[in-house]
Design a protein around this motif. Structure first.
Motif, PDB file in Angstrom:
ATOM      1  N   HIS A 220       0.396   0.338   1.488  1.00  0.00           N
ATOM      2  CA  HIS A 220       0.987   0.551   0.163  1.00  0.00           C
ATOM      3  C   HIS A 220       2.511   0.478   0.157  1.00  0.00           C
ATOM      4  O   HIS A 220       3.104   0.136  -0.865  1.00  0.00           O
ATOM      5  N   SER A 221       3.168   0.774   1.270  1.00  0.00           N
ATOM      6  CA  SER A 221       4.635   0.691   1.308  1.00  0.00           C
ATOM      7  C   SER A 221       5.107  -0.741   1.092  1.00  0.00           C
ATOM      8  O   SER A 221       6.074  -0.989   0.381  1.00  0.00           O
ATOM      9  N   PHE A 222       4.440  -1.687   1.743  1.00  0.00           N
ATOM     10  CA  PHE A 222       4.816  -3.097   1.616  1.00  0.00           C
ATOM     11  C   PHE A 222       3.971  -3.827   0.576  1.00  0.00           C
ATOM     12  O   PHE A 222       4.176  -5.008   0.332  1.00  0.00           O
ATOM     13  N   ARG A 223       2.998  -3.127  -0.009  1.00  0.00           N
ATOM     14  CA  ARG A 223       2.074  -3.705  -0.978  1.00  0.00           C
ATOM     15  C   ARG A 223       1.386  -4.956  -0.408  1.00  0.00           C
ATOM     16  O   ARG A 223       1.401  -6.034  -1.008  1.00  0.00           O
ATOM     17  N   THR A 224       0.793  -4.769   0.781  1.00  0.00           N
ATOM     18  CA  THR A 224       0.066  -5.839   1.460  1.00  0.00           C
ATOM     19  C   THR A 224      -1.246  -5.283   1.998  1.00  0.00           C
ATOM     20  O   THR A 224      -1.473  -4.086   1.945  1.00  0.00           O
TER      21      THR A 224
ATOM     22  N   PHE B 129       1.699   4.993   4.935  1.00  0.00           N
ATOM     23  CA  PHE B 129       1.115   4.951   3.593  1.00  0.00           C
ATOM     24  C   PHE B 129      -0.011   3.921   3.572  1.00  0.00           C
ATOM     25  O   PHE B 129       0.098   2.843   3.000  1.00  0.00           O
ATOM     26  N   LEU B 130      -1.127   4.275   4.233  1.00  0.00           N
ATOM     27  CA  LEU B 130      -2.254   3.367   4.435  1.00  0.00           C
ATOM     28  C   LEU B 130      -3.505   3.887   3.749  1.00  0.00           C
ATOM     29  O   LEU B 130      -3.646   5.072   3.516  1.00  0.00           O
ATOM     30  N   GLU B 131      -4.405   2.969   3.485  1.00  0.00           N
ATOM     31  CA  GLU B 131      -5.701   3.325   2.901  1.00  0.00           C
ATOM     32  C   GLU B 131      -6.720   2.286   3.341  1.00  0.00           C
ATOM     33  O   GLU B 131      -6.454   1.084   3.313  1.00  0.00           O
TER      34      GLU B 131
END
Length: 109
Positions: A40-44, A59-61
């Protein structure tokens, strides 16, 4: 007797058509349910096989490829891009890969 001959020819044609379809290559793409890691930090998104080299933040999912596409997240790296590339395999080759007789190009899908 004539009706038996017609049924035999029809059955042989159907079997030949199915056999032919089994060996004709077609485009294969990863399933929407394929596992990915959303960064989510890099929106990738990251393929599981590429996670160690991804230098991801915290910030992972864990999610699916479908969710990544809905969020318009691009692949995190060329490794992830390559992991989710489609291929042109026949049904026979796909079966051999699923049975472990032939090696898969990607373990992610």
């Amino acid at each position: 007797m004539k009706q038996k001959k017609i049924w035999t020819v029809a059955l042989l044609l159907a079997a030949a058509a199915l056999l032919l379809l089994f060996f004709i290559p077609r485009e294969n793409v990863p399933a929407d349910e394929s596992r990915v890691i959303l960064e989510h930090s890099f929106r990738t998104y990251i393929a599981p096989s590429c996670f160690e080299q991804a230098e991801a933040t915290n910030f992972l999912e864990e999610s699916t490829l479908e969710t990544a596409k809905e969020l318009n997240y691009p692949p995190h790296s060329s490794c992830t891009e390559k992991a989710f590339e489609g291929n042109r395999d026949s049904g026979f080759i796909r079966l051999m890969k699923e049975l472990g007789i032939m090696e898969k190009e990607s373990t992610d899908w």
